[in-house]
Scaffold this active site. Structure first.
Site, short mmCIF file in Angstrom:
data_model
loop_
_atom_site.label_atom_id
_atom_site.label_comp_id
_atom_site.label_asym_id
_atom_site.label_seq_id
_atom_site.Cartn_x
_atom_site.Cartn_y
_atom_site.Cartn_z
N ALA A 68 0.84 -1.20 0.00
CA ALA A 68 0.00 0.00 0.00
C ALA A 68 0.87 1.25 0.00
O ALA A 68 2.04 1.21 0.40
CB ALA A 68 -0.92 0.00 1.21
N ASP A 69 0.28 2.33 -0.44
CA ASP A 69 0.94 3.63 -0.38
C ASP A 69 -0.13 4.68 -0.11
O ASP A 69 -1.19 4.64 -0.73
CB ASP A 69 1.67 3.95 -1.68
CG ASP A 69 2.58 5.15 -1.52
OD1 ASP A 69 3.66 5.00 -0.92
OD2 ASP A 69 2.19 6.26 -1.94
#
Length: 191
Positions: A68-69
């Site tokens: 994820a970011d």
């Protein structure tokens, strides 16, 4: 249960997965993110989450990778982690009494099938008017340093959050509702 890997060193993401009773290993990505900076925020978080998953896929076998970011966006500008206390104060002044968007790109990648699913979640966050004295007192706690947008919704920064529209977990950095959907597509059911 298939082997799961969290491609992140984020303690918040790790804590979220632990709360879901998922068994996983943490293998952080060492991706150089500098070449992605020219993308718009939506593309940025999706490309980075995908690139992190693929980077970690070189280090593991027969696993499902979760990457994820997350970015904080205000007036089309990405607010990174502040470099120092002065920058944290300025960011909080900018966000005070206004709404901003938190975007999290999420990728689930199977090394066995070489199958990738990437998505994005967005949440609007409304902060109250914060006096300069309260901003400085909050920054003095050290919590805003190392946090995109200079606040932690799960910590002391929560006292400034009037409301959100969207998922709390998107702001935390791992949208559980999207993750559950993607894992289900890989025959992993959280419930």
């Amino acid at each position: 249960m298939k082997n799961l890997v969290l491609a992140s060193s984020s303690s918040r993401r790790k804590e979220i997965l632990e709360r879901l009773n998922l068994k996983f290993k943490v293998v952080p990505s060492n991706l150089d993110e500098s070449s992605y900076k020219d993308l718009n925020p939506e593309k940025l978080v999706q490309k980075l989450s995908s690139a992190k998953a693929r980077e970690v896929s070189k280090l593991v076998e027969d696993t499902i990778i979760i990457a994820a970011d997350t970015v904080v966006v205000n007036n089309d500008k990405i607010l990174e982690k502040p470099e120092d206390e002065e920058e944290a104060v300025e960011m909080l002044k900018e966000l005070s009494g206004d709404k901003h968007t938190v975007m999290t790109g999420l990728t689930v990648y199977s090394t066995l099938e070489e199958k990738e699913m990437t998505d994005i979640a967005k949440t609007q966050v409304y902060l109250s008017d914060i006096s300069e004295a309260k901003i400085k007192k909050y920054v003095d706690t050290g919590e805003p340093l190392g946090k995109a947008g200079s606040y932690a919704i799960q910590g002391l920064g929560s006292v400034f959050v009037e409301k959100i529209e969207g998922s709390y977990f998107t702001v935390m950095g791992l949208p559980i509702h999207k993750l559950a959907e993607k894992l289900n597509d890989f025959s992993i059911n959280i419930i």
